[in-house]
Design a protein around this motif. Structure first.
Motif, short mmCIF file in Angstrom:
data_model
loop_
_atom_site.label_atom_id
_atom_site.label_comp_id
_atom_site.label_asym_id
_atom_site.label_seq_id
_atom_site.Cartn_x
_atom_site.Cartn_y
_atom_site.Cartn_z
N ALA A 45 0.83 -1.20 0.00
CA ALA A 45 0.00 0.00 0.00
C ALA A 45 0.86 1.25 0.00
N ALA A 46 2.01 1.20 0.67
CA ALA A 46 2.90 2.37 0.73
C ALA A 46 3.46 2.70 -0.65
N ALA A 49 0.73 4.23 -2.71
CA ALA A 49 0.49 5.60 -2.29
C ALA A 49 1.56 6.53 -2.83
N VAL A 93 -6.11 6.29 -1.58
CA VAL A 93 -5.02 5.67 -0.82
C VAL A 93 -5.51 5.24 0.56
N ALA A 97 -5.47 1.45 1.83
CA ALA A 97 -4.73 1.06 3.03
C ALA A 97 -5.63 0.30 4.00
N ASP A 173 3.89 -1.01 6.54
CA ASP A 173 3.49 -0.59 5.19
C ASP A 173 2.18 0.18 5.23
N ALA A 177 1.36 4.25 4.37
CA ALA A 177 0.33 4.60 3.40
C ALA A 177 -0.69 5.56 4.01
#
Length: 208
Positions: A45-46, A49, A93, A97, A173, A177
């Motif tokens: 997810a990071a 993003a 985002v 997340a 992570d 995000a």
């Protein structure tokens, strides 16, 4: 990061400054493509993003170049559109997340780390190109500060990769995000508010 400022250009930029901004645009767009693919395969997810952050920066540079000599009203409307888009990115985002927190698997820290290093190098290169303009007007300085802050965001992704590797958990992570999403939403609110104030100014009825 794209969310920390509105990438408006100075009233009379030099040709060298224009070339730097065009180069920055392409670097950001290429890194968006790299990170969106890597984020998908790494289930990070990071990274996803940060990919959206690269896309937001590229779009801001491109739109700012296109409306450079337009009226204040036109620039304000474009800034408003950019602010709304930034907000939508932030919401996307945030949702991604949260979904990842509920149903996602542990991301691949090795992929996260390698891509974060490449992204850090790219942002440092952009920041170095813009460094000479850091003491210009407020718009020039804001562009450089955003590039510098993007590099800091890449360091956060590196820390997330280290946390995932050390803990075997997706939470580092997800937390990074969420931070990026929060910055996007905060920046969007500031840009929209500033753009709305400009549209109410008498100068919006004149051209520049």
């Amino acid at each position: 990061m794209s969310n920390c400022c509105d990438h408006e250009l100075p009233a009379a930029p030099t040709r060298a400054y224009r070339r730097v901004l065009v180069a920055a645009l392409w670097i950001n767009f290429v890194m968006f493509m790299v990170e969106v693919v890597a984020g998908w395969f790494a289930d990070s997810a990071a990274l996803q993003a940060d990919a959206l952050d690269f896309l937001g920066d590229a779009g801001s540079y491109a739109v700012s170049l296109l409306v450079l000599e337009r009226s204040l009203r036109a620039r304000s409307r474009v800034a408003l559109a950019k602010g709304v888009t930034m907000g939508l990115f932030g919401v996307f985002v945030l949702v991604r997340a949260l979904v990842h927190a509920l149903w996602g698997s542990v991301p691949q820290p090795e992929t996260m780390g390698v891509v974060a290093v490449v992204a850090l190098v790219a942002n440092l290169a952009v920041a170095r190109m813009l460094y000479r303009y850091r003491d210009g007007d407020s718009n020039m300085r804001s562009v450089w500060l955003c590039s510098r802050n993007d590099a800091l965001a890449n360091l956060a992704v590196l820390l997330a990769a280290s946390g995932v590797f050390a803990l075997g958990s997706s939470w580092p992570d997800i937390l990074v995000a969420l931070v990026i999403a929060g910055l996007a939403l905060s920046g969007a609110a500031q840009v929209v508010s500033h753009a709305l104030r400009e549209t109410r100014q008498p100068g919006c009825r004149t051209t520049t």
